[in-house]
Design a protein around this motif. Structure first.
Motif, mmCIF file in Angstrom:
data_model
loop_
_atom_site.group_PDB
_atom_site.id
_atom_site.type_symbol
_atom_site.label_atom_id
_atom_site.label_comp_id
_atom_site.label_asym_id
_atom_site.label_seq_id
_atom_site.Cartn_x
_atom_site.Cartn_y
_atom_site.Cartn_z
ATOM 1 N N UNK A 1 -34.282 -12.786 -12.134
ATOM 2 C CA UNK A 1 -33.071 -13.678 -12.642
ATOM 3 C C UNK A 1 -32.622 -12.983 -13.956
ATOM 4 N N UNK A 2 -33.208 -12.691 -14.794
ATOM 5 C CA UNK A 2 -32.644 -12.325 -16.042
ATOM 6 C C UNK A 2 -31.927 -11.024 -16.059
ATOM 7 N N UNK A 3 -32.808 -10.031 -15.224
ATOM 8 C CA UNK A 3 -32.232 -8.873 -15.261
ATOM 9 C C UNK A 3 -30.768 -8.754 -14.174
ATOM 10 N N UNK A 4 -30.824 -9.728 -13.081
ATOM 11 C CA UNK A 4 -29.578 -9.674 -12.592
ATOM 12 C C UNK A 4 -28.350 -10.236 -13.275
ATOM 13 N N UNK A 5 -28.569 -11.288 -14.176
ATOM 14 C CA UNK A 5 -27.838 -11.819 -15.011
ATOM 15 C C UNK A 5 -27.210 -10.858 -15.993
ATOM 16 N N UNK A 6 -28.126 -10.078 -16.393
ATOM 17 C CA UNK A 6 -27.739 -8.931 -17.327
ATOM 18 C C UNK A 6 -26.842 -7.813 -16.645
ATOM 19 N N UNK A 7 -27.225 -7.364 -15.401
ATOM 20 C CA UNK A 7 -26.556 -6.456 -14.729
ATOM 21 C C UNK A 7 -25.188 -6.913 -14.403
ATOM 22 N N UNK A 8 -25.009 -8.347 -14.174
ATOM 23 C CA UNK A 8 -24.023 -8.977 -13.654
ATOM 24 C C UNK A 8 -22.795 -8.229 -12.840
ATOM 25 N N UNK B 1 -27.365 -0.519 -14.340
ATOM 26 C CA UNK B 1 -25.700 -0.481 -14.225
ATOM 27 C C UNK B 1 -25.437 1.149 -14.316
ATOM 28 N N UNK B 2 -26.075 2.010 -14.808
ATOM 29 C CA UNK B 2 -26.029 3.408 -14.881
ATOM 30 C C UNK B 2 -25.924 3.856 -13.623
ATOM 31 N N UNK B 3 -26.730 3.508 -12.723
ATOM 32 C CA UNK B 3 -26.720 3.861 -11.394
ATOM 33 C C UNK B 3 -26.015 3.357 -10.169
ATOM 34 N N UNK C 1 -33.530 -2.528 -18.859
ATOM 35 C CA UNK C 1 -33.688 -2.181 -17.338
ATOM 36 C C UNK C 1 -32.286 -2.557 -16.659
ATOM 37 N N UNK C 2 -31.640 -3.352 -17.307
ATOM 38 C CA UNK C 2 -30.176 -3.816 -16.597
ATOM 39 C C UNK C 2 -29.379 -2.641 -16.987
#
Ligand SMILES: [Zn+2]
Length: 287
Positions: free
Chosen positions: A113-120, A92-94, A87-88
């Motif tokens: 929280x986990x997805x926001x961390x991954x997107x960073x 990030x792609x868009x 999902x991250x």
């Protein structure tokens, strides 16, 4: 800065994307303390760092023990890690400008929280909404960055075309509201269980009953009738969980609530088990 002020400051930065849940007019965030609309409807941030928009409390069947179990499975055991990463990557792609990621039905907040961390990426602001005050309080206790809201999915405090990303992770949808708040280039990211999801748990607790199989056709059909599904990807893997994590797993899922003590112990006394995750990540545009 105290939690209440941090949370209000985060909301201040996106206040043009919020709206009053009562009269639907625009709002301001004032004195790092409250959300106030032009008709003076006022919602104060709690000292724990969330805002409650419900006019009266709603009882849900979820309690603290369930949310704690869920938090441990998502964050410590990282049972959904590959899903969060996928999902991250999609986000990030868009992600080319400042954007909101709205988690519709955020529970105790760990998926967001986990997805926001991954997107960073600081361009992305997370906002999580759930009707369970217990869940949102736990989210605010554990995670500072997203904005946490106790509210109704049928009436999110978000302006028209305010969100580029809507996340709907194993949670009911409200497509008319999703379409209203989605930006023109926005996407809905819906995570639906596949037929193999937690099959070990279901096989042991519900062998030969209707609940031994997941059926997601209705969920997907409903989605296709309401929004423009543009892609669908299935992710399947197994993860080894130790005995302690198996206890958390059985405690966090509705499947486990109906298990009797004998079944519960038979499942969790194992030293470890391979647990199957099988998910469909479905992407849709509003039109
Ligand atoms: Zn108002």
């Amino acid at each position: 800065m105290k939690k209440r002020e941090k949370s209000a400051a985060a909301a201040y930065h996106i206040s043009s994307k919020l709206r009053c849940p009562l009269c639907h007019e625009s709002v301001e965030v004032i004195e790092l303390k409250s959300i106030v609309c032009i008709n003076n409807h006022t919602f104060d941030f709690a000292k724990q760092g969330y805002v409650n928009l419900l006019q009266k409390p709603v009882n849900t069947q979820y309690d603290d023990a369930l949310f704690e179990a869920r938090q441990k499975i998502i964050c410590d055991a990282e049972l959904y890690g590959p899903i969060h990463q996928k999902i991250a990557a999609l986000i990030n792609n868009e992600l080319t400008k400042d954007a909101l990621l709205f988690d519709a039905g955020s529970g105790e907040g760990s998926h967001l929280e986990k997805i926001l961390d991954e997107v960073n990426d600081k361009k992305l602001t997370g906002i999580g909404l759930d009707i369970s005050k217990e869940g949102v309080m736990m989210a605010a206790k554990n995670y500072e960055t997203p904005i946490w809201v106790v509210g109704d999915l049928a009436n999110p405090p978000l302006a028209d075309e305010s969100c580029q990303f809507i996340l709907n992770f194993l949670s009911p949808a409200n497509y008319s509201e999703f379409k209203r708040i989605l930006t023109e280039d926005g996407i809905i990211i819906k995570v639906i269980p596949g037929s193999g999801y937690l099959k070990e748990l279901r096989n042991e607790l519900f062998s030969n009953t209707d609940e031994s199989e997941y059926e997601n056709n209705d969920t997907l059909e409903l989605m296709k009738r309401n929004v423009n599904v543009v892609s669908e990807e299935r992710i399947t893997y197994t993860k080894n969980l130790d005995g302690q994590s198996l206890k958390h797993l059985i405690s966090m899922t509705p499947l486990g609530w109906h298990a009797d003590t004998e079944q519960f112990e038979a499942f969790t006394n194992a030293e470890d088990k391979e647990i199957t995750i099988d998910m469909h990540i479905v992407i849709a545009h509003a039109e």
